[in-house]
Every structure is written in C-alpha cells, then in structure tokens.
Design a protein around this motif. Structure first.
Motif, short mmCIF file in Angstrom:
data_model
loop_
_atom_site.label_atom_id
_atom_site.label_comp_id
_atom_site.label_asym_id
_atom_site.label_seq_id
_atom_site.Cartn_x
_atom_site.Cartn_y
_atom_site.Cartn_z
N UNK A 113 0.87 -1.17 0.00
CA UNK A 113 0.00 0.00 0.00
C UNK A 113 0.90 1.22 0.00
N UNK A 114 1.16 1.74 -1.20
CA UNK A 114 2.09 2.87 -1.32
C UNK A 114 1.34 4.08 -1.84
N UNK A 115 0.28 4.41 -1.14
CA UNK A 115 -0.61 5.50 -1.51
C UNK A 115 0.13 6.72 -2.07
N UNK A 116 1.16 7.16 -1.37
CA UNK A 116 1.94 8.30 -1.83
C UNK A 116 3.35 7.90 -2.22
N UNK A 117 3.64 6.61 -2.16
CA UNK A 117 4.98 6.14 -2.48
C UNK A 117 5.03 5.54 -3.87
N UNK A 118 6.15 5.00 -4.19
CA UNK A 118 6.34 4.38 -5.50
C UNK A 118 6.99 3.03 -5.33
N UNK A 119 6.66 2.13 -6.23
CA UNK A 119 7.23 0.80 -6.23
C UNK A 119 8.06 0.64 -7.49
N UNK A 120 9.33 0.35 -7.34
CA UNK A 120 10.23 0.16 -8.46
C UNK A 120 10.38 -1.35 -8.67
N UNK A 121 9.68 -1.88 -9.68
CA UNK A 121 9.67 -3.31 -9.92
C UNK A 121 11.05 -3.85 -10.27
N UNK A 122 11.85 -3.08 -10.95
CA UNK A 122 13.17 -3.54 -11.36
C UNK A 122 14.09 -3.74 -10.15
N UNK A 123 14.00 -2.85 -9.19
CA UNK A 123 14.85 -2.97 -8.01
C UNK A 123 14.12 -3.59 -6.82
N UNK A 124 12.85 -3.88 -7.00
CA UNK A 124 12.01 -4.43 -5.93
C UNK A 124 12.12 -3.56 -4.68
N UNK A 125 11.93 -2.30 -4.87
CA UNK A 125 12.11 -1.33 -3.80
C UNK A 125 10.85 -0.48 -3.65
N UNK A 126 10.50 -0.20 -2.42
CA UNK A 126 9.34 0.63 -2.13
C UNK A 126 9.81 1.86 -1.37
N UNK A 127 9.30 3.01 -1.77
CA UNK A 127 9.57 4.22 -1.01
C UNK A 127 8.26 4.75 -0.48
N UNK A 128 8.25 5.14 0.76
CA UNK A 128 7.09 5.77 1.40
C UNK A 128 5.84 4.89 1.41
N UNK A 129 6.01 3.58 1.59
CA UNK A 129 4.84 2.70 1.69
C UNK A 129 4.14 2.95 3.02
N UNK A 130 2.82 2.97 2.99
CA UNK A 130 2.04 3.09 4.22
C UNK A 130 2.02 1.78 5.00
N UNK A 131 1.92 0.68 4.25
CA UNK A 131 1.91 -0.64 4.88
C UNK A 131 2.15 -1.71 3.83
N UNK A 132 2.57 -2.86 4.32
CA UNK A 132 2.74 -4.03 3.48
C UNK A 132 1.87 -5.12 4.11
#
Length: 146
Positions: A38-57
C-alpha cells in the motif's frame, strides 16, 4: 524451525523475526502467498524491488499447506510504516502442528502473541489455532489483542 509440531518460542531465536505462524509451510504443496504494498503516496520500483514511502505491506497466506503433515493455514501480517505489526488468523486445519507467533529482534526484545490459544512464549499446543483472532505489536514493545 526445529521439526514438525516443535516451533521455536518467541524470544528464543538468535535472529529477528515477525512470525504469524512460524512452522514449516510450503505454498508449492497448495495455497498461495500474496503481498500487497500500500504505497498511496509512495512508489514501487519493480526492477529494483524497492518501495519508497509505503504506508503498509500486507502479506497473506491463503490455504498454504504445512510442509510435512498436510493441513493448511489462512493468516495475515500487516506491517505498518509507523512500526506497528498486526497478525491475524483465519481458519486452518493444523493436522496437529503447533506454531509460534509474535515478533522479536533476536537480541533483547521479544513480543510473543499471548492469550488463548498461545502460551507465554507465543506457541500453541495440541494443534490449537487462533481462528478469527488478531494481535497488534508496536516498536515500543506494546502488545494488544485487536
């Protein structure tokens, strides 16, 4: 994992863990594991499998089988960005398997799930399962039934 029906109690591991059902599970034998970011205001980078600013997983085990004895579990772990962790359990057929549930840092902080069917170390006995129950843990070491 130390063997069928013998989970490591919370607080006894030498490594950090969040355990919704610490036992030998195998989704290749049946069931699925889902992860929702749940990255409402974040971003998910599929290539690096990285999440920034996720609200929850949210991690869900749906019909996932025990590795050796069969049976299955339905459970969910929700990791919030503020450090709160919710563990919830749906139905299960444990086939007599016991689980450990809770969180620990592998050094000094141990937060076992307690209250029926868990003992003080966060383990179950006689294959008991916490159907329809949830527990909440936070980084301050607080714990509550939700």
């Amino acid at each position: 994992y130390t063997g069928a029906s013998d989970p490591i109690p919370i607080g006894k591991a030498s490594y950090p863990r969040i355990a919704v059902a610490q036992e030998d599970l195998n989704s290749e034998l049946g069931g699925k594991v889902f992860v929702l970011i749940d990255s409402e205001d974040g971003e998910y980078d599929d290539k690096q499998r990285e999440v920034t600013a996720a609200n929850r997983v949210i991690i869900s085990w749906e019909g996932v089988k025990f590795h050796i004895s069969g049976g299955y579990i339905n459970a969910q772990a929700i990791l919030h960005s503020n450090g709160i962790v919710d563990l919830c359990w749906g139905d299960a057929d444990t086939q007599g398997n016991n689980i450990a549930a809770g969180a620990e840092d592998g050094r000094s902080i141990a937060l076992p799930a307690t209250g029926s069917p868990f003992d003080d170390s966060g383990t179950t006995s006689n294959g008991d399962w916490p159907t329809g129950q949830c527990r909440r843990f936070d980084i301050d070491g607080d714990y509550e039934t939700i």
